[in-house]
Design a protein around this motif. Sequence first.
Motif: not given
Length: 331
Positions: A23-26, A31-32, A91-95, A130-131
Amino acid sequence: MWKKLLSKLGVGAAKVDLVLHRPHVRLGEKLEGEFLIEGGTVAQQIRKLEVELQLTVQADGKAYRRTVAVIPVAPAFTIQPGERKVLPFSYVLPLHLPITRHSVRYTFVTRLDIADGADAFDQDAIHILPPLALEKLFQAFAKLGFREKPSSGKISAYGQEFAFFPTDMFRGTVQEVEFFALLEEEGVRLYLEIDVWNGFAGLREKEMKQEMFLRYEELDDVDGTAQALQRAIEEAVQAAQNPSFHMGTTYAPPYTAPHAYDPYHQHHPYHQHHHGGHSMMGAIGGFAAGMLAGMVTEELLEDVVEDALDDHDLGDMLDVGDWFDGDDDII
């Protein structure tokens, strides 16, 4: 016949469930998960399956929800009674998104568009981390005994601002440190505002502005980063208490009308602070262009920031284009 009628009302209709692997991603990471689709009591035609990434911003006691992205998953298909389908999701989180904080939350809303029937929905909260560069900066502040304020991470008109208060060496000397982080090609540029307690003015705080640049390899050394931050804060304290003291690098650019961030031209943030709720401001820009979580739409500014800034002409000042794909709602 009754089954078909009830399915149109949502009773015994198809269901969908998005199961995320985590449920978390940078920012910038993938995210899969997978969609679990279960047929109801009758065959149903599915027009499409899609997911909305929704951002919820808390401001002035209200919650404003905005659709950040609409992610198509599958075109039309038929789901038979009791049939189970499993579809992959990635889905790749936009930067350029703001990171999750107390006032910033995200939800995936899955919609199974059912022809001639009530659509099926599913909601899943996600936490955007955060990055790494920013996380190491947070760790450096923690080394100095600073803790993040509950209000930290709120979205202003020109970016996401972070606020820390001292619990150790600067306690009683510094009230708080606020900053914007501009991520450049070689490192992170910080625009700091350090509120120093001024004993000569009856324990009123004095706002000191400080700019510093930290290379990414320097940020790998959290202890070294903490020392650099300590020096910058100590300089601000000395300058606040001794007007003749000259700080190494300060910033106080004059007010200019805000511009959208241009990756080929550096726009320094400016500051507009009023006691009683107004916030430190920074340059507009998407994280991909350099400013963490800075790119916001005119509509979001009008709804979310306008009251806090007491600036009802804010929308007329901006020309930042559309960041979001959907509409906003007050929850």
